[in-house]
Enzyme design. Structure first.
Site, PDB file in Angstrom:
ATOM      1  N   ARG A 157      62.200 133.614  31.251  1.00  0.00           N
ATOM      2  CA  ARG A 157      62.940 133.065  30.165  1.00  0.00           C
ATOM      3  C   ARG A 157      63.867 132.121  30.579  1.00  0.00           C
ATOM      4  O   ARG A 157      64.746 131.837  29.569  1.00  0.00           O
ATOM      5  CB  ARG A 157      63.474 134.147  29.069  1.00  0.00           C
ATOM      6  CG  ARG A 157      62.006 134.966  28.630  1.00  0.00           C
ATOM      7  CD  ARG A 157      62.727 135.739  27.315  1.00  0.00           C
ATOM      8  NE  ARG A 157      63.400 136.922  27.960  1.00  0.00           N
ATOM      9  CZ  ARG A 157      63.043 138.345  28.395  1.00  0.00           C
ATOM     10  NH1 ARG A 157      61.931 138.567  28.281  1.00  0.00           N
ATOM     11  NH2 ARG A 157      63.818 139.238  28.835  1.00  0.00           N
ATOM     12  N   CYS A 177      71.696 112.335  25.176  1.00  0.00           N
ATOM     13  CA  CYS A 177      71.206 112.468  23.802  1.00  0.00           C
ATOM     14  C   CYS A 177      70.138 113.541  23.749  1.00  0.00           C
ATOM     15  O   CYS A 177      70.296 114.516  23.186  1.00  0.00           O
ATOM     16  CB  CYS A 177      70.733 111.180  23.241  1.00  0.00           C
ATOM     17  SG  CYS A 177      71.879 109.873  23.151  1.00  0.00           S
ATOM     18  N   ASP A 209      67.986 109.029  17.514  1.00  0.00           N
ATOM     19  CA  ASP A 209      67.871 107.502  16.824  1.00  0.00           C
ATOM     20  C   ASP A 209      66.363 107.540  16.643  1.00  0.00           C
ATOM     21  O   ASP A 209      65.533 107.262  17.247  1.00  0.00           O
ATOM     22  CB  ASP A 209      68.222 106.682  17.990  1.00  0.00           C
ATOM     23  CG  ASP A 209      67.843 105.004  17.585  1.00  0.00           C
ATOM     24  OD1 ASP A 209      67.349 105.086  16.360  1.00  0.00           O
ATOM     25  OD2 ASP A 209      68.036 104.076  18.268  1.00  0.00           O
TER      26      ASP A 209
END
Length: 304
Positions: A157, A177, A209
């Site tokens: 995990r 980003c 964006d």
């Protein structure tokens, strides 16, 4: 694609763009353009099965740029000139003399973005000097760790890759980003499909964006998942996109309104033409996009 032939996966993207335009909160931003924004909208999910490649069809997307940028990330490169010389200008604004000077990087050469995505993926924790230095063997190679875990412990995990390194923010032309990806392996039931395990990717993106960046990011991480699946001998599963600040720049509103009126077409297929065994061996010519039939390109200005 659904049984009725509609591209519901692209429609979820268009529906989110419309919702942001209709309901989004106006927010000033660092570029001075201004945005309409929603925080933490529902995840976007894209199937990667049967070679499906989630490349938007309601406008033509710069596929070559997506592939070359990802190869640039995978190489650990941070010099925007290497992309610009190949006709991929998406980082030119953040690597310009004017922008670097504004950010306080007056001693850097044009194009040196600092320890951005590729550096963090391949050399996390190494001390950054310039884009021309050799960082071989320095820092943590997160990508190699991801591949090793997928091969040796696919139930782990902690199969994670992060570009978010606050210790390096003051050296970056632009903090990342798309920041955090987790990989997950599911195993087929007996007699299902090829019998190979399926690899899926979950991305968290802090700043989204919707007009320019997100279509690129969807295709880029779908491609990354396909490439990793290839070298670990798995089938592609799903790409799941979690968005934080999902925004539409004010100067993109009219273009997106036009795009929303277009009917999505079936996603293309992505073929990998060689039996590549090492993530560092991929080349632009290894990829072939089939049956891509997009609507015409829509121009949108990048805010820097």
């Amino acid at each position: 694609m659904t049984m009725d032939g509609k591209n519901k996966e692209e429609e979820q993207y268009l529906d989110l763009c419309k919702r942001i335009i209709d309901e989004g909160e106006f927010r000033p931003d660092r570029t001075g353009t201004g945005t309409l924004s929603l925080f933490a909208p529902p995840q976007l999910r894209f199937s990667l099965r049967d070679d499906t490649f989630p490349l938007l069809t309601t406008k033509k997307v710069f596929t070559r740029g997506i592939i070359l940028e990802l190869l640039w990330f995978l190489a650990g490169d941070t010099d925007a000139n290497l992309l610009s010389e190949q006709g991929v200008k998406i980082w030119d604004g953040n690597g310009s003399r004017e922008y670097l000077d504004k950010m306080g990087f007056k001693d850097r050469k044009v194009g040196d973005l600092g320890p951005v995505y590729g550096f963090q993926w391949r050399h996390f924790g190494a001390k950054y000097k310039t884009c021309d230095d050799d960082y071989t063997g320095q820092g943590i190679d997160q990508l190699k760790q991801v591949i090793h875990k997928l091969k040796t412990n696919p139930y782990d995990r902690r199969i994670i890759m992060s570009a978010w390194n606050p210790a390096d923010f003051d050296k970056m032309a632009l903090p990342p980003c798309h920041i955090f990806s987790q990989f997950y392996v599911s195993f087929p039931k007996e007699g299902e499909g090829s019998g190979k395990p399926r690899l899926s990717c979950l991305l968290y993106q802090r700043s989204c964006d919707m007009g320019l960046g997100v279509p690129f990011n969807i295709a880029s991480y779908a491609l990354l998942t396909r490439m990793i699946a290839k070298v670990v001998d798995m089938e592609p599963g799903e790409f799941i996109h979690t968005l934080g600040d999902a925004h539409v720049y004010k100067d993109h509103i009219d273009a997106l309104k036009e795009q929303i009126t277009r009917n999505p077409r079936p996603f293309p297929k992505l073929k990998i033409k060689r039996d590549v065994k090492d993530i560092d061996d991929f080349k632009l010519t290894d990829f072939e996009i089939e049956d891509y039939n997009p609507h015409p390109r829509i121009q949108m200005k990048m805010s820097v």
